[in-house]
Design a protein around this motif. Structure first.
Motif, PDB file in Angstrom:
ATOM      1  N   UNK A 191      56.535  51.480  51.547  1.00  0.00           N
ATOM      2  CA  UNK A 191      57.257  52.181  50.483  1.00  0.00           C
ATOM      3  C   UNK A 191      58.056  53.371  51.018  1.00  0.00           C
ATOM      4  N   UNK A 192      59.158  53.658  50.363  1.00  0.00           N
ATOM      5  CA  UNK A 192      60.004  54.770  50.780  1.00  0.00           C
ATOM      6  C   UNK A 192      59.239  56.096  50.771  1.00  0.00           C
ATOM      7  N   UNK A 193      58.304  56.243  49.854  1.00  0.00           N
ATOM      8  CA  UNK A 193      57.537  57.483  49.744  1.00  0.00           C
ATOM      9  C   UNK A 193      56.703  57.785  50.995  1.00  0.00           C
ATOM     10  N   UNK A 194      56.441  56.757  51.806  1.00  0.00           N
ATOM     11  CA  UNK A 194      55.628  56.946  53.019  1.00  0.00           C
ATOM     12  C   UNK A 194      56.478  57.269  54.243  1.00  0.00           C
ATOM     13  N   UNK A 195      57.803  57.259  54.090  1.00  0.00           N
ATOM     14  CA  UNK A 195      58.695  57.396  55.236  1.00  0.00           C
ATOM     15  C   UNK A 195      59.219  58.820  55.385  1.00  0.00           C
ATOM     16  N   UNK A 196      59.206  59.310  56.612  1.00  0.00           N
ATOM     17  CA  UNK A 196      59.843  60.571  56.981  1.00  0.00           C
ATOM     18  C   UNK A 196      60.910  60.253  58.028  1.00  0.00           C
ATOM     19  N   UNK A 234      65.509  51.133  55.878  1.00  0.00           N
ATOM     20  CA  UNK A 234      65.791  49.933  55.082  1.00  0.00           C
ATOM     21  C   UNK A 234      64.951  48.762  55.577  1.00  0.00           C
ATOM     22  N   UNK A 235      64.828  48.640  56.890  1.00  0.00           N
ATOM     23  CA  UNK A 235      64.006  47.567  57.443  1.00  0.00           C
ATOM     24  C   UNK A 235      62.541  47.723  57.080  1.00  0.00           C
ATOM     25  N   UNK A 236      62.032  48.938  57.119  1.00  0.00           N
ATOM     26  CA  UNK A 236      60.638  49.193  56.764  1.00  0.00           C
ATOM     27  C   UNK A 236      60.345  48.785  55.325  1.00  0.00           C
ATOM     28  N   UNK A 237      61.276  49.075  54.435  1.00  0.00           N
ATOM     29  CA  UNK A 237      61.054  48.727  53.031  1.00  0.00           C
ATOM     30  C   UNK A 237      61.078  47.213  52.834  1.00  0.00           C
ATOM     31  N   UNK A 238      61.928  46.511  53.604  1.00  0.00           N
ATOM     32  CA  UNK A 238      61.922  45.047  53.551  1.00  0.00           C
ATOM     33  C   UNK A 238      60.552  44.508  53.957  1.00  0.00           C
ATOM     34  N   UNK A 239      59.907  45.197  54.897  1.00  0.00           N
ATOM     35  CA  UNK A 239      58.612  44.746  55.408  1.00  0.00           C
ATOM     36  C   UNK A 239      57.432  45.247  54.584  1.00  0.00           C
TER      37      UNK A 239
END
Length: 253
Positions: free
Chosen positions: A149-154, A141-146
């Motif tokens: 994109x969710x698609x880049x997250x594992x 959630x923090x990464x998306x705020x920054x």
């Protein structure tokens, strides 16, 4: 073995070792070895006293932090993935108006800067928890705020300590064809984390994240404090972990 390991880890924190030393001193006193008991008590109290002095705490921590230099994200090599280890607070996620430049001491912000600088196409977030409330999900959630994109997250959601981080991320990395990583964690934690990830088969480039340092006044540096004692304990824990690794006590599964 698990209980013994946890007990030894607990004793790396100065106050815990002081209490254990005082208990031993009390037993020795009961045995009428008074001089030995007094010596043990003085040493036990002195151990915590030394590491409660902020300047001593910072010296100990810097001996770990200085092992890996901090570089601008554009100066770092490209990799297959950015790996961010859990740790730190995420209360800023719900704070309105927060920007990546406000988060100098955040691991998530450091990872996001690397992604936005095109250092790697994927970000692996490592942190377990109970049920669906895992640290990796809070980090996502923090990464998306920054702006990541969710698609880049594992997400790696099984780990509960650094050994687990390295083991489970290593498994996920092999599944995803990831070999070369940019490892993001706190500077004091980096020496042990880097060694564990290398032992689990990854090529590691360290991205240490700084933590707040001492103030500049005499009082900030020399008056003992509970915060300094806690920070010393974290560094001593890292040294104990490094010793265990060198002795072969922790090996990848």
């Amino acid at each position: 073995m698990g209980f013994l390991r946890e007990a030894l880890v607990a004793l790396t924190f100065p106050l815990a070792l002081t209490l254990a030393g005082l208990l031993l001193a009390a037993v020795v006193w009961r045995l009428r070895w008074r001089r030995t008991a007094m010596t043990l008590a003085v040493l036990a109290l002195g151990w915590s006293a030394v590491w409660s002095v902020p300047r001593n705490s910072e010296w100990l921590r810097q001996s770990l932090e200085d092992r890996h230099a901090s570089e601008h994200e554009r100066a770092l090599p490209t990799a297959d993935a950015i790996v961010v280890l859990g740790g730190g607070g995420y209360t800023w996620v719900s704070r309105p108006g927060v920007t990546i430049d406000d988060l100098k001491y955040s691991r998530l912000a450091a990872g996001a800067r690397l992604f936005l600088a095109d250092r790697a196409p994927r970000v692996i977030l490592s942190g377990g928890g109970v049920g669906k409330n895992t640290e990796a999900r809070n980090m996502a959630r923090g990464m998306q705020v920054l702006g990541v994109p969710q698609s880049a997250l594992l997400l790696e959601e099984k780990s509960h300590d650094t050994d687990d981080n390295a083991r489970y991320v290593g498994m996920l990395a092999r599944e995803q064809g990831v070999h070369r990583i940019l490892l993001v964690t706190s500077a004091v934690h980096m020496p042990r984390a880097s060694l564990l990830f290398r032992r689990n088969g990854m090529e590691v480039f360290e991205v240490p994240v700084p933590e707040p340092t001492l103030g500049g006044t005499w009082a900030d540096q020399w008056i003992p404090s509970g915060r300094a004692l806690w920070r010393s304990g974290r560094a001593l824990k890292e040294y104990a972990g490094l010793v265990a690794l060198c002795l072969g006590a922790d090996k990848p599964a």
